[in-house]
Design a protein around this motif. Structure first.
Motif, short mmCIF file in Angstrom:
data_model
loop_
_atom_site.label_atom_id
_atom_site.label_comp_id
_atom_site.label_asym_id
_atom_site.label_seq_id
_atom_site.Cartn_x
_atom_site.Cartn_y
_atom_site.Cartn_z
N ARG A 181 -24.75 40.29 45.50
CA ARG A 181 -23.61 39.41 45.25
C ARG A 181 -23.92 38.23 44.33
N PRO A 182 -25.04 37.53 44.44
CA PRO A 182 -25.30 36.42 43.51
C PRO A 182 -25.27 36.87 42.05
N LEU A 183 -25.83 38.04 41.76
CA LEU A 183 -25.79 38.57 40.40
C LEU A 183 -24.35 38.78 39.94
N VAL A 184 -23.53 39.38 40.79
CA VAL A 184 -22.14 39.68 40.43
C VAL A 184 -21.35 38.39 40.21
N LEU A 185 -21.52 37.41 41.08
CA LEU A 185 -20.84 36.12 40.91
C LEU A 185 -21.20 35.50 39.56
N ALA A 186 -22.47 35.55 39.21
CA ALA A 186 -22.93 34.91 37.97
C ALA A 186 -22.42 35.62 36.73
N VAL A 187 -22.51 36.95 36.68
CA VAL A 187 -22.10 37.66 35.47
C VAL A 187 -20.59 37.59 35.27
N GLU A 188 -19.84 37.53 36.36
CA GLU A 188 -18.39 37.40 36.22
C GLU A 188 -18.00 36.04 35.64
N GLU A 189 -18.79 35.04 35.92
CA GLU A 189 -18.48 33.68 35.46
C GLU A 189 -19.13 33.35 34.12
N GLU A 190 -20.34 33.82 33.90
CA GLU A 190 -21.11 33.39 32.74
C GLU A 190 -20.96 34.30 31.52
N LEU A 191 -20.60 35.56 31.72
CA LEU A 191 -20.51 36.49 30.60
C LEU A 191 -19.06 36.78 30.25
N ARG A 192 -18.87 37.21 29.03
CA ARG A 192 -17.52 37.51 28.56
C ARG A 192 -16.96 38.72 29.32
N MET A 193 -15.72 38.60 29.78
CA MET A 193 -15.08 39.66 30.56
C MET A 193 -14.01 40.36 29.72
N THR A 194 -14.04 41.69 29.75
CA THR A 194 -13.00 42.50 29.12
C THR A 194 -12.33 43.32 30.21
N GLN A 195 -11.01 43.18 30.34
CA GLN A 195 -10.30 43.86 31.41
C GLN A 195 -9.65 45.15 30.92
N ARG A 196 -9.58 46.11 31.84
CA ARG A 196 -8.78 47.32 31.64
C ARG A 196 -8.08 47.61 32.95
#
Length: 726
Positions: free
Chosen positions: A412-427
């Motif tokens: 979970r810590p990894l997922v929280l960080a990448v969702e916030e810190e990296l660019r998100m592209t939705q589909r």
């Protein structure tokens, strides 16, 4: 040091190839016996009207024989056929025993697939013939009940018994094809990697390798929440610049890297990586064959039914049905959404008891919950749990989550960080790309790492994804080939040699266009599930193999999977001494034969979620239909009004009755209706007292057939979200 790139998915040309079996004599003998049996049967039944009703022989496709008078007109022929088939089965069991005794060298599962398919096809063929009609006295066969084929009068079934007729809709029906849109895999970032991770198989260490002349640093990801936010916050440590081939410290389990090219004034590339390190107190449980224990890997995908898997992931479907995977086609969900179905698997509890015992709405509540991974931990297993899409994850959506990490490896810590810190592209309103790769692949890569690091000991890992399946039933098609490659990677790495893998879902599509079709009733309730058993277990416990095959078309539930996980810890324990799930005392391991005449109550499945009933239409203009529907809406209003925290939810009014269907010959009815405001579409099973013209006062189980995202934010009560219109 062996250099292995962190991206462990092999290219197509590196996928293991199928090899021919070595034991040609046994193989030819088996085929000859089967052909001889079929020839005898065909000649003896030359005038039998059933002679043309059998489907082509296949170990993965049930034989389809219609029940008719032909059996009773010629009982001698049927008895002889069964006697011969039982001799073939006995020979198969002898072959298994001889193979187990003679096998001293390591043979990979992939290499032996053809040999095992021959053995398995014999068992499948025999069992399917036995499940046709056995009211006659047959030598060596003690059952007296009448069994039914899986196709009758042009209708197909997953399960077909007097207690359960579970229809088998066509996943390629024209109305489904009309709304299905195939997707291609998305490459989130086509630029070359500036950093790769080199994994040393010998000591399970990692080095950061820079591909080009650049300046790079990394920020360590840490779990940082406390109290009510313990499972909802992370922090990044200061960026540490590193030189070529930095040895990753063992205290670093996840990081985000930042690389700059000349003139080094801005970040050229960001990436996120996870690292699984060996436990310092790791125990090797594989030293003795006599005491050998299998590892367990739960690989799950949210919201995919058995039918949708076949439609949207044909390569994965083909892979599963051509390898050593056992499908449970009668696997029926026991609750509405992810939480109750996974809790039944992981704790054996029903939803009511899970909420009362585990208190997901309270800090530390889930920490005290007896999850099955704790039992594996007590046996010396290394444990892991990871899930993508932090906002809607199983144990954090409208819940407090875990106060302490629940497993040795926790994603979970990894997922929280990448969702916030990296660019998100939705589909499909889902976070498909996070930075330079799909969100789900952070979970899958972590799973591959976890199994590799712990491959010489025993482990229990659960890796669950939502981000390419939850909102759009078509989207899994984008990950079809990718999933096959991940599975082949596990096989290539030797993980399957000692790991029982359960590849499964929690339910089918619960809302959207697919759910509104006539097949939507079955679609929602039948998630897919496949189980893979290592070769050494198949050889040591041949009856287990036979039971899994027999259970292919019998009713099963998540409670049975919980019992199976407990059985794995005690493979040599007699079945009458194995523990039963708290939520279903009549449920048991699928390694034991499931009763053919089982009903939903015996499988711990509430009637509304049960797929066994036949449905007959009732006119929506009938006065009883109108009364049932009106009272149902009133029950919803009373339920929401009784919950503190849902005061701002508006009162609902019946808008339209779409359908009313009687369930079997009972006094229970399946109703589909819409309400205002919000055009919310509901489906419920209600019991109708015709004399009193009333339904019970208690709230029935209800499905919400269209999305309610953004409509119910004013309610703080998780259980009211699908009914609340703000």
């Amino acid at each position: 040091m062996t250099n292995i790139k962190y991206e462990l998915v092999p290219n197509e040309e590196r996928e293991p190839s199928e090899k021919k079996p070595s034991n040609w004599i046994v193989k030819i003998l088996f085929i000859s016996l089967v052909l001889l049996t079929l020839a005898i049967y065909t000649l003896s039944c030359a005038d039998n009207p059933l002679k043309n009703s059998a489907a082509p022989f296949s170990p993965w496709r049930p034989m389809r024989l219609s029940v008719g008078s032909g059996w009773t007109n010629n009982p001698g022929n049927f008895s002889s056929l069964l006697d011969v088939l039982y001799k073939i089965r006995s020979l198969g069991e002898v072959k298994q025993t001889e193979t187990a005794e003679a096998s001293h060298s390591k043979v990979t599962d992939t290499e032996s697939s053809t040999e095992d398919q021959t053995e398995r096809s014999t068992i499948a063929h025999t069992d399917r013939v036995l499940e046709i009609s056995t009211s006659l006295p047959v030598t060596g066969y003690s059952k007296t009940e009448t069994l039914y084929a899986l196709e009758s009068n042009g209708k197909k079934y997953f399960v077909n018994s007097p207690q359960c007729q579970m229809g088998h809709p066509n996943p390629f029906a024209s109305n489904i094809q009309h709304i299905y849109k195939k997707h291609s895999y998305i490459v989130c970032d086509k630029s070359p990697d500036m950093i790769t991770v080199i994994f040393n198989e010998t000591d399970s260490t990692y080095r950061l390798h820079k591909i080009e002349n650049s300046t790079c640093c990394f920020k360590q990801i840490l779990r940082a929440g406390s109290s009510t936010n313990a499972d909802h916050q992370y922090k990044l440590r200061p960026c540490v610049e590193f030189q070529q081939d930095l040895l990753v410290p063992t205290e670093v389990t996840a990081m985000i890297t930042y690389c700059r090219r000349h003139p080094f004034d801005k970040v050229s590339q960001k990436d996120a990586f996870s690292f699984v390190h060996p436990r310092k107190d790791q125990i090797n449980n594989r030293t003795s064959l006599h005491k050998r224990r299998p590892s367990v890997l739960l690989w799950g995908i949210d919201s995919i039914s058995r039918m949708t898997l076949e439609l949207t992931m044909p390569r994965m479907y083909e892979y599963l049905n051509s390898q050593h995977w056992f499908e449970l086609q009668g696997y029926n969900k026991m609750g509405d959404n992810t939480f109750p179905n996974l809790m039944a698997i992981l704790t054996g509890f029903n939803k009511t008891y899970a909420n009362a015992r585990c208190h997901p709405d309270k800090v530390r509540g889930l920490d005290e919950c007896p999850f099955i991974w704790k039992d594996f931990k007590d046996k010396g297993y290394t444990t892991a749990f990871a899930e993508d899409w932090s906002k809607y994850s199983t144990f954090d959506y409208s819940s407090k989550g875990f106060y302490n990490p629940p497993t040795d490896v926790y994603g979970r810590p990894l997922v929280l960080a990448v969702e916030e810190e990296l660019r998100m592209t939705q589909r499909g309103q889902m976070p498909y790309c996070l930075g330079r790769k799909p969100a789900s692949e952070y979970i899958y890569d972590l799973g591959v790492q976890f199994t590799m690091v712990n491959r010489n000991s025993t482990f229990f890992g659960m890796f669950w994804t939502n981000t390419f399946s939850h909102n759009d039933f078509s989207m899994p098609s984008a990950m079809d080939e990718r999933l096959v490659k991940y599975m082949r990677t596990l096989d290539k790495n030797g993980i399957m040699d000692n790991t029982i893998i359960i590849f499964f879902s929690d339910h089918g599509a619960r809302f959207g266009p697919l759910r509104k079709l006539n097949s939507g009733f079955v679609e929602e309730r039948l998630p897919f599930i496949y189980i893979r058993v290592p070769r050494w277990i198949r050889e040591k416990y041949p009856k287990l193999l036979r039971n899994l095959q027999v259970n292919r078309n019998r009713l099963a539930s998540p409670y049975d999977i919980h019992a199976t996980l407990r059985h794995i810890l005690e493979l040599d324990t007699p079945k009458d001494k194995l523990p039963r799930p708290e939520g279903c005392s009549t449920c048991h391991s699928v390694f034991e034969e499931v009763d053919w005449s089982r009903n939903c109550s015996q499988a711990g499945i509430e009637e509304h979620w049960c797929t066994c009933d036949s449905l007959s239409e009732v006119s929506t203009t009938d006065s009883s239909a109108k009364s049932m529907s009106t009272q149902l809406v009133e029950s919803i209003n009373k339920y929401v009004a009784s919950k503190k925290g849902a005061e701002r939810c508006r009162r609902l009014k019946l808008s339209r009755i779409f359908s009313v269907q009687r369930r079997g010959n009972s006094n229970r009815y399946l109703i589909q209706l819409s309400v205002q405001p919000g055009d919310a579409l509901f489906e419920a099973t209600v019991e109708w007292d015709a004399s009193a013209r009333r339904i019970p006062d208690q709230m029935p189980s209800i499905s919400r057939l269209n999305t309610y995202a953004g409509m119910s934010g004013c309610s703080s009560v998780k259980e009211t979200r699908k009914y609340c219109i703000c």
